[in-house]
Design a protein around this motif. Structure first.
Motif, short mmCIF file in Angstrom:
data_model
loop_
_atom_site.label_atom_id
_atom_site.label_comp_id
_atom_site.label_asym_id
_atom_site.label_seq_id
_atom_site.Cartn_x
_atom_site.Cartn_y
_atom_site.Cartn_z
N LYS A 260 -10.87 12.96 -4.30
CA LYS A 260 -10.71 13.71 -3.05
C LYS A 260 -9.26 13.61 -2.58
CE LYS A 260 -15.36 12.28 -1.73
NZ LYS A 260 -16.02 11.23 -0.94
N TYR B 272 -7.36 14.33 -0.07
CA TYR B 272 -7.57 14.82 1.30
C TYR B 272 -6.39 15.63 1.85
CZ TYR B 272 -11.49 11.50 1.48
OH TYR B 272 -12.66 10.82 1.23
N PHE C 178 0.84 -1.20 0.00
CA PHE C 178 0.00 0.00 0.00
C PHE C 178 0.87 1.25 0.00
CE2 PHE C 178 -3.84 2.31 0.92
CZ PHE C 178 -4.81 1.47 0.44
N ALA D 121 -8.02 5.73 5.92
CA ALA D 121 -7.63 4.95 4.75
C ALA D 121 -7.05 3.62 5.21
CB ALA D 121 -6.61 5.70 3.91
N PRO E 218 -6.20 4.56 -3.89
CA PRO E 218 -4.82 4.08 -3.86
C PRO E 218 -4.35 3.49 -5.18
CG PRO E 218 -6.25 2.61 -2.64
CD PRO E 218 -7.06 3.82 -2.97
N ASP E 219 -5.25 2.80 -5.88
CA ASP E 219 -4.81 2.03 -7.03
C ASP E 219 -4.83 2.82 -8.34
OD1 ASP E 219 -3.75 -0.35 -7.87
OD2 ASP E 219 -5.67 -1.11 -8.60
N GLU E 220 -5.66 3.86 -8.40
CA GLU E 220 -5.80 4.60 -9.66
C GLU E 220 -5.61 6.09 -9.41
OE1 GLU E 220 -9.73 3.37 -10.74
OE2 GLU E 220 -9.08 1.33 -11.18
N GLU F 172 -5.04 8.38 -11.25
CA GLU F 172 -5.69 9.24 -12.24
C GLU F 172 -7.17 9.44 -11.92
OE1 GLU F 172 -4.40 6.28 -12.67
OE2 GLU F 172 -5.77 4.97 -13.77
N LYS G 51 2.25 1.77 -3.41
CA LYS G 51 1.29 2.40 -4.31
C LYS G 51 1.38 3.92 -4.20
CE LYS G 51 -1.35 -1.14 -5.84
NZ LYS G 51 -1.54 -1.41 -7.27
N ASP H 163 -8.37 9.43 -2.01
CA ASP H 163 -9.46 8.44 -1.98
C ASP H 163 -9.30 7.32 -3.00
OD1 ASP H 163 -9.90 9.84 -4.29
OD2 ASP H 163 -12.05 10.10 -3.99
#
Lengths: 161, 212
Positions: free
Chosen positions: B179, B181, B75, B202, B171-173, B175, B78, B169
């Motif tokens: 949000k 944050y 994570f 998260a 993690p994987d995308e 693009e 990422k 909001d």
């Protein structure tokens, strides 16, 4: 004879592969489970195949599910694996580690929108486990990982509350 | 005599209750809340072996983005590029990143001092990567996972916690982030406005705490 055995094995393995499919669900589905009022204890483990302690404790949930097949308990493995590429991560994992329960992929990447709905105590670290039975007014959140005996003990203690 | 014993017993019970009450509120469990003053700390920067401290971080004219992260966690991986991008953008505006790995390397060997140093060098981090060997800083902040972001802003001579939680909001995308944050919180502080979302939770890898 050998041929029919082969076909039977093939059918069985096909059925097992079917049973171990991961179903992609959304927050509304999770809320429906958490709020359901039937007298079933849901043991919900939040995990991911990328999470080392989660993978390490997976056998504890396999053991719990196997031991309590005749009771009103459902083991739900709520994976937080990334949806992109889950066919290469989650699917082979559960094919290799079948569990007598349901495996879901919770597709809600805006974690902030739902983490507090599981527990205010939860900062988002995994693994965590929720045991809930609304008919018995049980709602216990575990921010820890489990050995098989620790999970068994916690489950027994929780349902006897 | 009987009366004395009774009152002594009562005293013992009360004293025990008070002591237990005090113990259950032991400060070890207390961590920073939004609006709290953040104390200075120093940790060893794995990039050069020198101590780095919050209050005297180079370029921290407005504050510091304190980022608990690590090498091993998928994570955190990422988010690595996004953490590097945050420093690229906000260091120039007075909010540099201070990355901290709090993990016990005996549990996560990828997060050993040498491995942290190797990763920082390989990716050419523009910010310090510090090792929280005692895990005391992670505990003070109430960090629970990696990555876990904390925005500390200077208000006069005070350093105040303005935001804690996730980076964005998705993690994987990257693009598809809707949000951001943490960036929103920094932008608000830079604009002199109150932070709208001060905590956004998260998912992440549990900090590998030392087994005691």
């Amino acid at each position: 004879m050998r041929k029919s055995l082969f076909i039977l094995t093939l059918m069985l393995s096909f059925a097992m592969a079917q049973a171990q499919q991961a179903e992609i669900i959304k927050l509304a589905d999770l809320e429906r489970i958490i709020k359901s009022d039937n007298d079933t204890t849901y043991v919900i483990n939040f995990w991911a195949t990328w999470c080392v302690p989660c993978v390490k404790e997976f056998p504890s949930f396999q053991a719990l599910a196997k031991k309590h097949t005749n009771e009103k308990v459902k083991v739900l493995m709520m994976s937080l694996d990334f949806k992109k590429g889950y066919q290469q991560t989650l699917v082979p994992f559960i094919a290799k580690h079948p569990i007598n329960g349901n495996v879901y992929l919770l597709d809600e990447p805006d974690y902030n929108s739902w983490i507090n709905k599981v527990s205010n105590e939860w900062q988002g670290e995994i693994p965590v486990t929720l045991m809930v039975n609304n008919a018995k007014k049980i709602y216990t959140f575990f921010n820890r990982d489990f050995t098989p005996s620790a999970l068994e003990e916690s489950y027994i203690k929780t349902i006897k509350k | 005599m009987k009366k004395i014993i009774t009152s002594r017993t009562v005293f013992t019970v009360i004293a025990t209750a008070i002591v237990c009450g005090l113990l259950s509120f032991a400060p070890a469990e207390k961590s920073y809340k939004i609006g709290d003053k953040v104390a200075d700390f120093s940790l060893k920067n794995v990039e050069n072996g020198k101590m780095v401290s919050l209050y005297s971080l180079p370029g921290a004219t407005k504050g510091v983005i304190v980022m608990f992260t690590c090498n091993h966690c998928p994570f955190a991986k990422k988010y690595e590029q996004r953490i590097m991008d945050l420093d690229k953008k906000y260091a120039a505006l007075g909010f540099p990143v201070l990355a901290i790995s709090p993990n016990d390397p005996s549990i996560a060997p990828d997060d050993s001092y040498d491995n942290l140093a190797a990763r920082a060098k390989e990716k050419n981090y523009s910010f310090p990567y510090a090792f929280d060997e005692t895990q005391g800083v992670a505990k003070a902040f109430g960090a629970a996972k990696t990555p876990h972001a904390f925005l500390v802003a200077k208000e006069g001579d005070k350093w105040v916690l303005k935001y804690m939680g996730g980076i964005d909001d998705n993690p994987d995308e990257p693009e598809n982030v809707k949000k951001p944050y943490l960036a929103n919180a920094i932008d608000a502080v830079l604009a002199g406005k109150p932070v709208a979302v001060t905590e956004a939770k998260a998912i992440g890898c549990t900090i590998k705490w030392k087994q005691s």
